[in-house]
Design an enzyme around this catalytic site. Structure first.
Site, PDB file in Angstrom:
ATOM      1  CB  THR A  67      -0.926  -0.129   1.001  1.00  0.00           C
ATOM      2  OG1 THR A  67      -1.867   1.059   0.818  1.00  0.00           O
ATOM      3  CG2 THR A  67      -0.315  -0.068   2.646  1.00  0.00           C
ATOM      4  CE  LYS A  71      -1.626   0.655  -3.450  1.00  0.00           C
ATOM      5  NZ  LYS A  71      -3.006   0.896  -3.856  1.00  0.00           N
ATOM      6  CG  ASP A 107      -5.326  -1.145  -6.007  1.00  0.00           C
ATOM      7  OD1 ASP A 107      -6.303  -1.819  -4.952  1.00  0.00           O
ATOM      8  OD2 ASP A 107      -4.419  -0.694  -5.989  1.00  0.00           O
ATOM      9  N   GLY A 131     -10.138  13.443 -10.480  1.00  0.00           N
ATOM     10  CA  GLY A 131      -9.033  13.059 -10.180  1.00  0.00           C
ATOM     11  C   GLY A 131      -7.892  12.716 -11.194  1.00  0.00           C
ATOM     12  CE1 TYR A 229     -11.699   1.601   3.599  1.00  0.00           C
ATOM     13  CE2 TYR A 229     -11.044   1.674   1.415  1.00  0.00           C
ATOM     14  CZ  TYR A 229     -10.852   1.560   2.730  1.00  0.00           C
ATOM     15  OH  TYR A 229      -9.488   1.073   2.884  1.00  0.00           O
ATOM     16  N   GLY A 250     -16.513   2.899  -2.107  1.00  0.00           N
ATOM     17  CA  GLY A 250     -15.548   2.169  -2.629  1.00  0.00           C
ATOM     18  C   GLY A 250     -15.103   0.735  -1.950  1.00  0.00           C
TER      19      GLY A 250
HETATM   20  P1  NAP Z   1      -3.386  10.623  -4.822  1.00  0.00           P
HETATM   21  O1  NAP Z   1      -2.336   9.985  -5.885  1.00  0.00           O
HETATM   22  O2  NAP Z   1      -2.928  11.441  -3.672  1.00  0.00           O
HETATM   23  O3  NAP Z   1      -4.434  11.723  -5.778  1.00  0.00           O
HETATM   24  C1  NAP Z   1      -5.151  12.484  -5.092  1.00  0.00           C
HETATM   25  C2  NAP Z   1      -6.038  13.020  -6.098  1.00  0.00           C
HETATM   26  O4  NAP Z   1      -7.013  14.029  -5.316  1.00  0.00           O
HETATM   27  C3  NAP Z   1      -5.406  14.018  -7.065  1.00  0.00           C
HETATM   28  O5  NAP Z   1      -5.812  14.282  -8.233  1.00  0.00           O
HETATM   29  C4  NAP Z   1      -5.490  15.346  -6.367  1.00  0.00           C
HETATM   30  O6  NAP Z   1      -5.536  16.515  -7.278  1.00  0.00           O
HETATM   31  C5  NAP Z   1      -6.825  15.464  -5.874  1.00  0.00           C
HETATM   32  N1  NAP Z   1      -7.091  16.490  -4.845  1.00  0.00           N
HETATM   33  C6  NAP Z   1      -6.640  16.339  -3.454  1.00  0.00           C
HETATM   34  N2  NAP Z   1      -6.982  17.454  -2.635  1.00  0.00           N
HETATM   35  C7  NAP Z   1      -7.751  18.046  -3.477  1.00  0.00           C
HETATM   36  C8  NAP Z   1      -8.567  19.166  -3.301  1.00  0.00           C
HETATM   37  N3  NAP Z   1      -8.286  19.949  -2.192  1.00  0.00           N
HETATM   38  N4  NAP Z   1      -9.355  19.846  -4.628  1.00  0.00           N
HETATM   39  C9  NAP Z   1      -9.360  19.109  -5.751  1.00  0.00           C
HETATM   40  N5  NAP Z   1      -8.622  17.984  -5.735  1.00  0.00           N
HETATM   41  C10 NAP Z   1      -7.781  17.464  -4.927  1.00  0.00           C
HETATM   42  O7  NAP Z   1      -4.374   9.587  -4.162  1.00  0.00           O
HETATM   43  P2  NAP Z   1      -4.709   8.365  -4.628  1.00  0.00           P
HETATM   44  O8  NAP Z   1      -3.810   7.038  -4.379  1.00  0.00           O
HETATM   45  O9  NAP Z   1      -4.978   8.191  -6.142  1.00  0.00           O
HETATM   46  O10 NAP Z   1      -6.284   7.901  -3.995  1.00  0.00           O
HETATM   47  C11 NAP Z   1      -7.522   8.771  -4.198  1.00  0.00           C
HETATM   48  C12 NAP Z   1      -8.652   8.183  -3.468  1.00  0.00           C
HETATM   49  O11 NAP Z   1      -8.928   6.860  -3.924  1.00  0.00           O
HETATM   50  C13 NAP Z   1      -8.161   8.120  -1.858  1.00  0.00           C
HETATM   51  O12 NAP Z   1      -9.377   8.880  -1.140  1.00  0.00           O
HETATM   52  C14 NAP Z   1      -8.114   6.768  -1.670  1.00  0.00           C
HETATM   53  O13 NAP Z   1      -8.634   6.421  -0.356  1.00  0.00           O
HETATM   54  C15 NAP Z   1      -9.235   6.038  -2.795  1.00  0.00           C
HETATM   55  N6  NAP Z   1      -8.927   4.799  -2.904  1.00  0.00           N
HETATM   56  C16 NAP Z   1      -9.684   3.712  -2.743  1.00  0.00           C
HETATM   57  C17 NAP Z   1      -9.300   2.394  -2.946  1.00  0.00           C
HETATM   58  C18 NAP Z   1     -10.205   1.326  -2.473  1.00  0.00           C
HETATM   59  O14 NAP Z   1      -9.877   0.047  -2.460  1.00  0.00           O
HETATM   60  N7  NAP Z   1     -11.796   1.694  -2.278  1.00  0.00           N
HETATM   61  C19 NAP Z   1      -8.189   2.162  -3.483  1.00  0.00           C
HETATM   62  C20 NAP Z   1      -7.228   3.203  -3.731  1.00  0.00           C
HETATM   63  C21 NAP Z   1      -7.589   4.340  -3.578  1.00  0.00           C
HETATM   64  P3  NAP Z   1      -4.278  17.410  -7.554  1.00  0.00           P
HETATM   65  O15 NAP Z   1      -3.404  16.403  -8.483  1.00  0.00           O
HETATM   66  O16 NAP Z   1      -4.632  18.673  -8.261  1.00  0.00           O
HETATM   67  O17 NAP Z   1      -3.252  17.304  -6.233  1.00  0.00           O
END
Ligand code: NAP
Length: 288
Positions: A67, A71, A107, A131, A229, A250
């Site tokens: 995690t 990754k 994933d 995102g 989630y 999720g």
């Molecule tokens: P990440 O790489 O840190 O990406 C974060 C994203 O959120 C980026 O697109 C970022 O935009 C945007 N963001 C953050 N703060 C923001 C704000 N204030 N306003 C607008 N956009 C904002 O994170 P990730 O690993 O992709 O994960 C994203 C989400 O998916 C998390 O909440 C995680 O819990 C969830 N997830 C769930 C699972 C599951 O099994 N259900 C698996 C993986 C991830 P910028 O590029 O502009 O910074």
């Protein structure tokens, strides 16, 4: 369960790992399937991923999940990488083989299985993807691979949206991902979409926010799928439902990425009945 000399070990490496639900998924599966297997979280300090993977191999560990934040980094520690994980550029599952671990990404197939189990289709759909981080990148690849007809990829930093779109379009040989700035959502065509929320906005403990607050945006959504989630009823989901759309969290994606990893480690297929039983345990833990 009784731990004895035949017990196989699987685990999770990351930092932090303390709040993970993965042990509940895997230890429930092991118990229900009468497998002599135990799953434990391992907190790995920055800079120690390579030695952690080598050590796990030396200790005869059967498999690992990976995690945040490892990754991508973990890919340097592997003997082989599955084609899909290579394309995504991220590995979340290591499977023991002769001489080292092979890396997979569960994933994306996990999200696909979760969406399919809810009757949500990607094929032929016009999709809004919010995102451009690690998760959104994998979702964009999933949508393109599963023949979505168009994906509007909206991100706060438009350069990141452009980079992800360019990369996914090139890798899949399709020109379906259209990058946009988040603030340009009012330029979206006037129709109803499936929207996938893959930003971290609204994630616990900052639960009162959604990445877009405007009701006019949510009028364009027939189905909203939030990757978050925790909480299980996000602000994004509330806004979708307020405009009459269906909304999902999720947790099932988490369930199925775990189930697919468990299938790889044990070379078995987990039935839908079993998946449902484990999901009930997860929901109970989450208080849903
Ligand atoms: P990440 O790489 O840190 O990406 C974060 C994203 O959120 C980026 O697109 C970022 O935009 C945007 N963001 C953050 N703060 C923001 C704000 N204030 N306003 C607008 N956009 C904002 O994170 P990730 O690993 O992709 O994960 C994203 C989400 O998916 C998390 O909440 C995680 O819990 C969830 N997830 C769930 C699972 C599951 O099994 N259900 C698996 C993986 C991830 P910028 O590029 O502009 O910074």
């Amino acid at each position: 369960m009784t731990i004895d000399g035949y017990t196989r070990t699987c685990g999770l490496i990351g930092n932090p790992v303390e709040h993970t639900l993965s042990p509940l998924i895997h230890n429930t599966l092991a118990k229900k399937l009468s497998h002599n297997l135990v799953y434990v979280p391992f907190h790995v300090e920055e800079g120690k991923v390579l030695s952690a993977v080598q050590g796990a191999y030396a200790l005869n560990v059967l498999g690992l999940n990976v995690t945040v934040p490892y990754k991508s980094q973990v890919m340097d520690a592997l003997l082989e990488i599955d084609e899909l994980a290579e394309k995504i550029g991220a590995v979340n599952t290591l499977v023991r083989m002769e001489g080292g671990f092979k890396g997979y990404n569960t994933d994306m197939p996990g999200l696909y299985r979760a969406m399919s189990s809810e009757g949500i289709q990607i094929e032929g759909q016009e999709i809004i993807l919010l995102g451009a981080g690690g998760a959104a990148r994998a979702v964009a690849l999933l949508c393109a691979s599963k023949n979505a007809s168009k994906v509007y990829l909206l991100n706060r930093s438009v350069e990141k949206a452009q980079a992800v779109a360019g990369e996914v379009n090139e890798k899949t040989g399709k020109n379906v991902i259209l990058p946009m700035s988040l603030s340009d959502y009012h330029h979206l065509p006037d129709q109803k979409f499936l929207a996938i929320q893959a930003t971290s906005v609204g994630l616990y403990p900052d639960t009162g926010r959604a990445v877009i607050e405007d009701d006019a945006f949510y009028q364009k959504i027939h189905t909203g799928y939030d990757l978050i989630y925790k909480p299980s009823h996000t602000r994004f989901m509330q806004l979708v439902q307020k405009q009459g759309g269906k909304a999902y969290h999720g947790l099932k994606m988490l369930l199925y990425q775990g189930i697919i990893a468990y299938e790889l480690w044990n070379d078995i297929a987990v039935s839908e009945e079993m998946a449902t039983e484990v999901y009930e345990v997860l929901k109970e833990k989450m208080g849903i």
